[in-house]
Design a protein around this motif. Structure first.
Motif, PDB file in Angstrom:
ATOM      1  N   THR A 111      -3.583 -13.637   1.636  1.00 15.76           N
ATOM      2  CA  THR A 111      -4.125 -14.762   1.727  1.00 15.76           C
ATOM      3  C   THR A 111      -5.244 -15.145   2.760  1.00 15.76           C
ATOM      4  O   THR A 111      -5.911 -15.910   2.844  1.00 15.76           O
ATOM      5  N   GLU A 155      -8.411 -11.067   6.439  1.00 18.99           N
ATOM      6  CA  GLU A 155      -8.601  -9.732   6.635  1.00 18.99           C
ATOM      7  C   GLU A 155      -8.003  -9.203   5.200  1.00 18.99           C
ATOM      8  O   GLU A 155      -8.615  -8.340   4.767  1.00 18.99           O
ATOM      9  N   GLY A 156      -6.813  -9.455   4.612  1.00 18.51           N
ATOM     10  CA  GLY A 156      -6.394  -8.996   3.400  1.00 18.51           C
ATOM     11  C   GLY A 156      -7.395  -9.435   2.242  1.00 18.51           C
ATOM     12  O   GLY A 156      -7.801  -8.334   1.577  1.00 18.51           O
ATOM     13  N   SER A 167       1.643 -13.305  -1.112  1.00 20.31           N
ATOM     14  CA  SER A 167       1.740 -14.492  -0.325  1.00 20.31           C
ATOM     15  C   SER A 167       2.986 -14.965  -0.447  1.00 20.31           C
ATOM     16  O   SER A 167       4.185 -14.450  -1.183  1.00 20.31           O
ATOM     17  N   ARG A 168       3.402 -15.799   0.700  1.00 18.43           N
ATOM     18  CA  ARG A 168       4.864 -16.231   0.650  1.00 18.43           C
ATOM     19  C   ARG A 168       4.867 -17.471  -0.552  1.00 18.43           C
ATOM     20  O   ARG A 168       5.994 -17.858  -0.880  1.00 18.43           O
ATOM     21  N   PRO A 189       0.265 -11.711  10.224  1.00 21.54           N
ATOM     22  CA  PRO A 189       0.376 -11.345  11.620  1.00 21.54           C
ATOM     23  C   PRO A 189       1.670 -10.602  12.127  1.00 21.54           C
ATOM     24  O   PRO A 189       2.849 -10.766  11.591  1.00 21.54           O
ATOM     25  N   TYR A 190       1.382 -10.000  13.344  1.00 21.10           N
ATOM     26  CA  TYR A 190       2.599  -9.314  13.835  1.00 21.10           C
ATOM     27  C   TYR A 190       4.058 -10.131  13.921  1.00 21.10           C
ATOM     28  O   TYR A 190       5.191  -9.684  13.730  1.00 21.10           O
ATOM     29  N   SER A 191       3.794 -11.600  14.257  1.00 27.42           N
ATOM     30  CA  SER A 191       5.131 -12.357  14.198  1.00 27.42           C
ATOM     31  C   SER A 191       6.094 -12.400  12.948  1.00 27.42           C
ATOM     32  O   SER A 191       6.988 -12.652  12.921  1.00 27.42           O
ATOM     33  N   VAL A 244      -1.898  -3.282   8.703  1.00 33.56           N
ATOM     34  CA  VAL A 244      -3.240  -3.456   9.378  1.00 33.56           C
ATOM     35  C   VAL A 244      -3.150  -4.203  10.518  1.00 33.56           C
ATOM     36  O   VAL A 244      -3.940  -4.624  11.226  1.00 33.56           O
ATOM     37  N   VAL A 245      -1.701  -4.500  10.725  1.00 32.99           N
ATOM     38  CA  VAL A 245      -1.334  -5.423  11.782  1.00 32.99           C
ATOM     39  C   VAL A 245      -1.653  -5.091  13.064  1.00 32.99           C
ATOM     40  O   VAL A 245      -1.339  -3.844  13.774  1.00 32.99           O
ATOM     41  N   ALA A 246      -2.445  -6.064  14.043  1.00 35.65           N
ATOM     42  CA  ALA A 246      -2.413  -5.547  15.326  1.00 35.65           C
ATOM     43  C   ALA A 246      -1.897  -6.694  16.422  1.00 35.65           C
ATOM     44  O   ALA A 246      -2.162  -8.027  16.210  1.00 35.65           O
ATOM     45  N   GLN A 276      -7.306  -1.899  11.707  1.00 32.54           N
ATOM     46  CA  GLN A 276      -6.927  -2.866  12.595  1.00 32.54           C
ATOM     47  C   GLN A 276      -8.352  -3.368  13.226  1.00 32.54           C
ATOM     48  O   GLN A 276      -8.058  -4.247  13.907  1.00 32.54           O
ATOM     49  N   ASN A 277      -9.255  -2.386  13.275  1.00 33.01           N
ATOM     50  CA  ASN A 277     -10.280  -2.714  14.169  1.00 33.01           C
ATOM     51  C   ASN A 277     -11.539  -3.227  13.340  1.00 33.01           C
ATOM     52  O   ASN A 277     -12.732  -3.391  13.704  1.00 33.01           O
ATOM     53  N   SER A 336     -13.323  -6.129  11.211  1.00 28.35           N
ATOM     54  CA  SER A 336     -13.555  -7.488  11.370  1.00 28.35           C
ATOM     55  C   SER A 336     -13.436  -8.194   9.843  1.00 28.35           C
ATOM     56  O   SER A 336     -14.280  -7.609   8.738  1.00 28.35           O
TER      57      SER A 336
END
Ligand SMILES: NC(=O)c1ccc[n+]([C@@H]2O[C@H](COP(=O)([O-])OP(=O)(O)OC[C@H]3O[C@@H](n4cnc5c(N)ncnc54)[C@H](OP(=O)(O)O)[C@@H]3O)[C@@H](O)[C@H]2O)c1
Length: 216
Positions: free
Chosen positions: A9, A12-13, A31-32, A73-75, A96-98, A136-137, A139
């Motif tokens: 959502t 990037e996705g 999504s969650r 996100p990485y988190s 795709v996570v950075a 990951q690079n 935009s």
């Protein structure tokens, strides 16, 4: 192919899903929240006439997918992968996570993560999945400008050669993009870290930069 986006959502996705829907693939936005996933699918069908898109909870979009993109996100990586667990067994998973954070006065800062890279941590957590990393690079803003060709290379890392070729093939379907086999899982760290550099370049030069490798 059927492509699922876990955490699909966000920009990037959605951007990747729009590009791949435009190339004729079926996309599923995860999504969650089931409702947010459905809203995400609606955004795809509005942006891409004729797209085949569905949406739902992350766990619902994974089972039917040929390739599962991780676009959160990485988190959230460890907990999300733990929750999906065996549903990803045998699947091609494209991370795709950075890992990065924003620091006041500095901008984007790449994180040193315990497992060396987000990809290596995902591989360790999902021993039965075919995990690679890519995009990951790239935009999100550029991805969502559907009429712009994107002049970019997508570096694909991982140990599963066949999975890398599938993702390279998908990258090559985006106009202007070239997918490149960038080596094994340990190389992903450098690709992931470059995202922070690109974000800071974008802020400084008020543009959307990406990378192109010359000499290949
Ligand atoms: N944005 C870019 O231009 C760009 C470029 C290259 C790479 N990337 C990388 O691609 C990934 C996605 O980027 P993005 O900008 O789309 O991210 P984002 O908007 O921050 O997050 C994407 C989605 O992930 C879900 N999410 C948020 N926190 C989560 C958590 N703790 N656990 C599980 N899911 C969570 C949310 O969806 P729900 O609330 O609907 O679940 C959110 O809409 C990131 O790792 C980023 O580093 C981004």
């Amino acid at each position: 192919m059927k492509l699922a986006f876990v955490g699909g959502t966000g920009p990037e996705g959605l951007g990747l899903a729009m590009r791949f829907a435009r190339a004729g693939h079926e996309v599923a936005i995860g999504s969650r929240s089931k409702e947010r996933g459905e809203e995400g699918a609606q955004k795809i069908t509005e942006a891409v006439p004729g797209a085949t898109a569905s949406g739902g909870a992350n766990a619902d979009v994974v089972p039917g997918a040929d390739v599962v993109f991780l676009t959160f996100p990485y988190s959230g990586q460890q907990a999300t992968l733990e929750a999906l667990g065996p549903a990803l067994d045998g699947k091609i998973v494209c991370n795709v996570v950075a890992p990065l954070e924003f620091q006041q006065g500095v901008g984007a800062v790449a994180l040193n993560v315990p497992g060396n890279s987000a990809l290596q941590e995902a591989i360790a957590q999902l021993p039965n999945a075919r995990v690679v990393s890519a995009f990951q690079n790239m935009s999100a803003e550029e991805l969502q400008h559907l009429d712009h060709p994107i002049e970019a290379d997508v570096l694909v890392c991982g140990r599963d050669a066949e999975a890398k070729q599938v993702v390279i093939g998908l990258a090559n379907e985006i106009a202007g993009v070239r997918g490149i086999d960038a080596g094994g899982p340990s190389q992903s760290r450098y690709v992931e870290m470059m995202t922070s550099l690109l974000i800071n370049l974008n802020r400084k030069h008020k543009t959307q930069s990406t990378i192109r490798i010359v000499g290949l």
